[in-house]
Design a protein around this motif. Sequence first.
Motif, PDB file in Angstrom:
ATOM      1  N   THR A 203      56.324 -13.037 -54.911  1.00 50.52           N
ATOM      2  CA  THR A 203      55.712 -11.828 -54.375  1.00 50.52           C
ATOM      3  C   THR A 203      55.083 -11.031 -55.510  1.00 50.52           C
ATOM      4  OG1 THR A 203      57.797 -10.606 -54.602  1.00 50.52           O
ATOM      5  CG2 THR A 203      57.385 -11.701 -52.497  1.00 50.52           C
ATOM      6  N   ALA A 204      54.318 -10.017 -55.131  1.00 47.13           N
ATOM      7  CA  ALA A 204      53.734  -9.133 -56.143  1.00 47.13           C
ATOM      8  C   ALA A 204      54.854  -8.428 -56.904  1.00 47.13           C
ATOM      9  CB  ALA A 204      52.840  -8.105 -55.467  1.00 47.13           C
ATOM     10  N   SER A 206      57.291  -5.724 -58.500  1.00 45.56           N
ATOM     11  CA  SER A 206      57.750  -4.428 -58.025  1.00 45.56           C
ATOM     12  C   SER A 206      56.857  -3.326 -58.586  1.00 45.56           C
ATOM     13  CB  SER A 206      59.194  -4.193 -58.467  1.00 45.56           C
ATOM     14  OG  SER A 206      59.544  -2.821 -58.416  1.00 45.56           O
ATOM     15  N   PRO A 207      56.572  -2.294 -57.795  1.00 44.14           N
ATOM     16  CA  PRO A 207      55.746  -1.191 -58.321  1.00 44.14           C
ATOM     17  C   PRO A 207      56.403  -0.451 -59.472  1.00 44.14           C
ATOM     18  CG  PRO A 207      56.702  -0.617 -56.187  1.00 44.14           C
ATOM     19  CD  PRO A 207      56.968  -2.077 -56.395  1.00 44.14           C
ATOM     20  N   HIS A 333      54.248  -2.223 -50.468  1.00 50.82           N
ATOM     21  CA  HIS A 333      54.805  -3.485 -50.943  1.00 50.82           C
ATOM     22  C   HIS A 333      55.839  -4.046 -49.966  1.00 50.82           C
ATOM     23  CE1 HIS A 333      53.384  -3.563 -55.250  1.00 50.82           C
ATOM     24  NE2 HIS A 333      53.072  -2.334 -54.905  1.00 50.82           N
TER      25      HIS A 333
END
Length: 335
Positions: A203-204, A206-207, A333
Amino acid sequence: MPDTASSTTPPHLLLAALGGTIASTANHSGGVAPALSGAEIAAAAGLGRIWPDLQADFTQVSQVSSANVTLDMLFDVVELARTTEAHGIVLTQGTDTLEESAFGLWLLNDSGTHIAATGAMRNPTLPGADGPANVRAAALTALSPLVRNLPASLVFDDEVHDPRFVRKSHVSSTAAFSSGPVLGAIGWLSEDALRLPHAPAPTAPSPFAGLPRPDSLAKVALAEVGMGEPEETLAGILESGFAGAVISGVGGGHVPEHLVPAATRLGEAMPVVLASRTGSGASLRSTYGYLGGEIGLLESGLIPAGLLDARKARIVLTLALSFGLDPAEAFAHFG
């Protein structure tokens, strides 16, 4: 011998201890309280019988009960992960907030070293204490190359859970953690080996990954709505100096119609996230148009929690506000 992060060098494990039932012994109260060190916890797990050449380090981050674990302690654990030479980390703590800690570590751990969070339901003074087996399973997980791309996991009762979905679902059972009913565990331990057939897809990031530790943490309220919930529940948040709030609504994220004005005022004053109190599935966005349904609440400015339950949504909102990020972008997200 189980696979580890490196087949050519001795396995190196760091155990970070926060206290909890797994570390508890009898005291003057007639009950038990955290007292055992991480080294004592690990000794009961028999890790040397799995890896005779194991290098183990121990750090006592804190010695507290579950309810006293904080995000600041998790930042301390992540700082350990960023500086350790260990191949994997086991975090031991109380189970009451273990799901929150595992999720916080999932969000914050950018070290490349996996952190497997675990604990115990039966303290060491009881027959069948489960702490040693849970530490053993967590160590096997943390040192496995299968979790190299995952920042954290929750390991319990020989099951491995994705921190984004796991929750404590029983007060006293040794099988207290569940990621159901839709997902389930992503893997399990068998014959001293990790099986991970349901590992999450990449996944992208974490912010919050890679950001410096904030000077302070924002105060975020959590309010669960029930039948006939009084308006004062939300009005009290507005008057108490919070930086944000999470509303744990009924069903897909709904409130009684008499709470709509208070929810709207709250959303005008601070970021407010709308979650579902069911704890599974995703909060709705475009189904119910009655007064108090999610359509009107989101149109008034509330932010959908997406896949996150209210407790985990509170962690995301706390971090977003503490880091000075746009909460709506942070929650995108988890849509």
